[in-house]
Design an enzyme around this catalytic site. Sequence first.
Site, mmCIF file in Angstrom:
data_model
loop_
_atom_site.group_PDB
_atom_site.id
_atom_site.type_symbol
_atom_site.label_atom_id
_atom_site.label_comp_id
_atom_site.label_asym_id
_atom_site.label_seq_id
_atom_site.Cartn_x
_atom_site.Cartn_y
_atom_site.Cartn_z
ATOM 1 N N ASN B 246 0.806 -1.215 0.000
ATOM 2 C CA ASN B 246 0.000 0.000 0.000
ATOM 3 C C ASN B 246 0.847 1.278 0.000
ATOM 4 O O ASN B 246 0.375 2.341 -0.404
ATOM 5 C CB ASN B 246 -0.925 0.016 1.221
ATOM 6 C CG ASN B 246 -2.318 -0.468 0.865
ATOM 7 O OD1 ASN B 246 -2.987 0.128 0.026
ATOM 8 N ND2 ASN B 246 -2.739 -1.556 1.472
ATOM 9 N N CYS B 334 -7.058 -1.110 9.420
ATOM 10 C CA CYS B 334 -6.667 -2.020 8.344
ATOM 11 C C CYS B 334 -6.398 -1.101 7.165
ATOM 12 O O CYS B 334 -5.576 -0.198 7.280
ATOM 13 C CB CYS B 334 -7.738 -3.058 8.082
ATOM 14 S SG CYS B 334 -9.420 -2.432 8.044
ATOM 15 N N SER B 335 -7.119 -1.249 6.050
ATOM 16 C CA SER B 335 -6.943 -0.278 4.969
ATOM 17 C C SER B 335 -7.904 0.879 5.176
ATOM 18 O O SER B 335 -7.496 1.972 5.533
ATOM 19 C CB SER B 335 -7.188 -0.953 3.619
ATOM 20 O OG SER B 335 -6.239 -1.979 3.434
ATOM 21 N N GLY B 337 -10.492 0.641 7.308
ATOM 22 C CA GLY B 337 -10.947 0.618 8.685
ATOM 23 C C GLY B 337 -12.436 0.382 8.822
ATOM 24 O O GLY B 337 -13.049 0.831 9.781
ATOM 25 N N ASP B 339 -13.758 -2.963 7.685
ATOM 26 C CA ASP B 339 -14.009 -4.405 7.657
ATOM 27 C C ASP B 339 -13.300 -5.123 8.813
ATOM 28 O O ASP B 339 -13.886 -5.383 9.845
ATOM 29 C CB ASP B 339 -13.557 -4.991 6.317
ATOM 30 C CG ASP B 339 -14.407 -4.481 5.158
ATOM 31 O OD1 ASP B 339 -15.632 -4.479 5.321
ATOM 32 O OD2 ASP B 339 -13.839 -4.079 4.124
ATOM 33 N N LYS B 376 -19.687 -1.244 5.056
ATOM 34 C CA LYS B 376 -20.520 -1.088 3.860
ATOM 35 C C LYS B 376 -21.422 -2.300 3.645
ATOM 36 O O LYS B 376 -21.203 -3.105 2.731
ATOM 37 C CB LYS B 376 -19.622 -0.877 2.645
ATOM 38 C CG LYS B 376 -18.643 0.291 2.830
ATOM 39 C CD LYS B 376 -18.071 0.751 1.511
ATOM 40 C CE LYS B 376 -17.124 -0.268 0.917
ATOM 41 N NZ LYS B 376 -16.629 0.130 -0.407
ATOM 42 N N ARG B 380 -21.047 -5.183 0.867
ATOM 43 C CA ARG B 380 -20.542 -6.471 1.333
ATOM 44 C C ARG B 380 -21.597 -7.567 1.217
ATOM 45 O O ARG B 380 -21.277 -8.735 1.040
ATOM 46 C CB ARG B 380 -20.067 -6.360 2.785
ATOM 47 C CG ARG B 380 -18.889 -5.428 3.008
ATOM 48 C CD ARG B 380 -17.607 -5.969 2.401
ATOM 49 N NE ARG B 380 -16.504 -5.010 2.566
ATOM 50 C CZ ARG B 380 -16.101 -4.173 1.600
ATOM 51 N NH1 ARG B 380 -16.704 -4.188 0.415
ATOM 52 N NH2 ARG B 380 -15.104 -3.340 1.814
#
Lengths: 559, 629
Positions: B246, B334-335, B337, B339, B376, B380
């Site tokens: 990332n 996380c990415s 934030g 999930d 989401k 999802r």
Amino acid sequence: MRNGCAGRNMEFAELIKTPRADNVVLHRPFYPAVEGTLCLTGHHLILSSRRQDNAEELWLLHSNIDSIEKRFVGSLGTIIIKCKDLRIIQLDIPGMEECLNIASSIEALSTLDSVTLMYPFFYRPMFEVVEDGWHSFLPEREFELLSSVTNEWRLSYVNKEFSVCPSYPPAVIVPKSIDDEALRRVATFRHGGRFPVLSYYHKKNGMVMMRSSQPLTGTNGRRCKEDSALINATLRAGKRGYIIDTRSLNVAQQARAKGGGFEQEVQYPQWRRIHKSVERYNILQESLIKLVEACNDQSHNMDRWLSKLEASNWLTHIKEILTAACLAAQCIDREGASVLVHGTEGTDSTLQITSLAQIILDPRCRTIRGFEALVEREWLQAGHPFQLRCAQSAYSNSKQKWESPVFFLFLDCVWQILRQFPCSFEFNEHFLVMLFEHAYASEFGTFLGNNESERCKLKLSQKTMSLWSWVNRHQEPSKFKNPLFEANSLVIWPSVAPQSLQLWEGVFLRWNRSSKFLDEAYEEMNNIIEYNKELQAKVNALRRQLAELETDDGMQESS
Amino acid sequence: MPVEVENVKLLDRYTNRKPANGTLYLTATHLIYVDASAEVRKETWILHHHIATVEKLPLTTSGCPLLIHCKNFRVAHFVIGHERDCHEVYTSLLKLSQPVKPEELYAFSYNPKMPKDNREIGWKLIDLKVDYQRMGIPNDFWEITDANKDYEVCNTYPPEIVVPKAASKATVLGSAKFRSRGRIPVLSYLYKENNAAICRCSQPLSGFSARCLEDEQMLQAIRQANPGSPFMYVVDTRPKLNAMANRAAGKGYENEDNYDNIHFKFIGIENIHVMRSSLQKLLEVCETKSPSMSDFLTGLENSGWLRHIKAIMDAGVFLAKAVKEEKASVLVHCSDGWDRTAQVCSLASLLLDPFYRTFKGLMVLIEKEWIAMGHKFSHRCGHLDGDLKEVSPVFTQFTECVWQLMQQFPCAFEFNERFLLEIHDHVYSCQFGNFLGTCYREREVLKIFEKTHSLWPFLLQKKQEFRNPLYKGFTAYKELKPNTLPFSFQFWCGMYNRFDKGMHPKQCVLDHLLNCMSQKMKLENNATDLENKLPFLDGPLPNEVCSLSKIVNASVESSKTPMLNTPQDYESEPPALLTNGAIVEEVDIMPDQDQKNKENFANHHDLPDLNSTMEVIESDAKKEKLQHQ
């Protein structure tokens, strides 16, 4: 229940070079390490801490020890003791000589050659014997039960000297129309003399399950007309029966080369043969060893654990045994056909199938006494060689062909059914765990010897106490009772889908993780049910009281 | 629009048993199948929103097969007589199961006929402010701010967020610029006893070397809000490799050198794509027709599913331990934030705080960590026709982690497994407004508070059937320390093979105990009634007041314990010799208590197939004959 600490039994004095050692540290699952004095007696390894409350101590039956390992760091010795009940404990013993002496004593005492030196011959019970378990489940009594529903069977004493079949009990149940002479002839045609005998009578439709060993047809198709007459005697006119052979067709065919074989269609036209392969002997032992290894290794990641669980094949064996048992039960209950079950000797997989089929079909086998009767009938009297099979458990080094957790697998299968029908059994998981422990190491004589003949020679019923005497000593309260039990008279069909079968945590993870929260849940469940029972009793009592008062009133009015 | 097709077969997923024959209806919201061949009329209802995939399989002699996979893991295999009918059903279902516009979702048409006030009160049932108050917020270190009321900080956060008091508006806004999608560090849970906090955010836009003073201040403010600890953890829940990759895109992770006293740690939970394909593999294993034990265990291992569940659980346990034992605050990301971060933060809260193990508590937790913080759901769960790569079982995994905990701590949860399954169903059903959209802002635009109902009051109404009879109450257990060794995780048959009733235990301990609970109430009432009656008749219980009006005969009916768990239908069932799994939930059109009871212990079993065994034997026998000749 326990002998004194000193070497009371003279027979063992020479085996015990160091009867006691101080400052020994005991490590075991879920408890902090404890220091104390180690004593060796003829049958026990005892550790008592110096603490006054006497709380921390270990009483381990030597016969429960499966294997030991010793290690040394300087003069501090460590003995790792692996038990047949799958527990692993560690003793740190100061002094190399003491440690070596103790290790060699334990080794010798846990592998005594002579059965008569085993603990059951020395054990004196501390409980009051209400009922002598040796007489609780006599064949005569079982036959009486059968006689009340059918008169087509008789109790034969053809084997009373154990001369016709050394692994059968003196009394067996056979079709009334077959005389003892015919039985003798059939015995010569069946492996080990194990001629077909009655295993189970299905009251609902009169169908039966018989068991035997393989027929000795050999390569030239030897036949025995008494044999077909015997099994045909169990069929209704015009009906067919099923023979469930617990070997694959291939294995059964190969058996002919060694004089064994199977029932050919031409000679048994009224029977359909089904081969349901069930694994035997040391393959099962290896499966157990692998499974326990996997459970004990806490360094595994998820993938490794699942792959080890799979590779052990333990659950595969569970599935295969249950499948065969369901098949036998279906033939009887759904197809309305009689069944004959055998493998090679008829002392292992055969008994797994016949006993599990009865659990499925017969509600009596799901009660405590009924299950004891089943173990007595289908395992002990039927000649399952307990002493050979249970000589060693999951930590066995010897890997002898005859060591095999056949009975253990049976108990696991029962647990699987119990899990699927949690309200249909009078006993609980503890009961099954207890039987597992006693089959491998016990103060009782029940599981000693390999068959009735050996038990007779050992005079077990006079010289040792029966496990059933202990289990049945009191009716209530019993830690073996399932609070959810509601007697039901129905057939219970378990699912054999892989999703429905689980690792028996109560045995395999017992020493690897705390069961505190699960025990609490069990307790809670028990409380809920007990409270309701008490409430019900109270309501009933109040109602009775009220009714009495009302009658009194009525009488007063009328008078 | 209603479609009605006759002569439709419903195949039993596992067996050669004679398939059901009946009529299939399509309504605006449901597919309904009415089995006409059964003695008792049986209905199967499938919500269109629950349909994940519809497949037309190659034509067979008996008709045109239609295979439906549902998001709640039901699999229905229909065979429709005419190809044309099948095609019509197929195209209708494709349309119905993939609405394009949000207004087409069930929640906007669902009308339970309740007064408007009730609907509005329903939405007020869960108030997150109350939960923050429970944690003692606002306090000296934390405040609830409306800094985000116009979504100027972050458009996927709710208007009100909890941040350190020491963080100025400039710090908040500055930090937002340095965090992916402006998802700044905010409070998730405060452990009141030692002031250690769990905070959450998205990844920093650090690239290879970028820094942001305000972000550094923000973290410092969080650390200083917990004066008891000299350091705080920053946990990146991604695998290290993913996080490093990332950086090339100008994102990344915190450099320990740039922030004061942080301990940085990676926890390798895989991304949504890995999880999606893992579930796919798991479901394939669950659907395999008569697998061997080996097939199943190997498939379970290869799916990686339990490995992922364990990774999430391990992360939750790490957080809980850091807070409880090390007394250190933790910042999780996380990415984006929304999930892995949501999974891990909510799990840690559940481990630390018994409140979240109650009915109300779990609702609060889901509202707080999932709904409010912008998980989401719409993407999802694939509520609308859209990018399939956005679909991922993130919430399913959280649900499973809760279930795994319930297996280890059977007395620690107020609710039972059915409560989890019901919530899981409704996350996909779109029947209630809670899970629509992707974030708070979107739900405002959709006017869900005005136009739809909230799930929670609906669930509370059914509390009796969702309760855990073994629950020992709020105070029995404080924090939970689960065992996370691999053998402590079980395959969740009740979820992934939920509709294959034949695989489940045939007698249900839960039903038995729930029955005991209602029995208990009746008995207690009976006892009181009787006791009241007795003293009047000169009974031995003088402490009770007499009440003549009460009559005792009501108690008679309960004196016989109903045999709820007896499999009484085993005998009457048509020969089940060759049957095994069941596929569909069967609903009686005329609910009859007995019948209902029977449904509780499905009568299907996975028994070995006698016929196929026979075939093998017979062919073997033939071979044998040949050899003899």
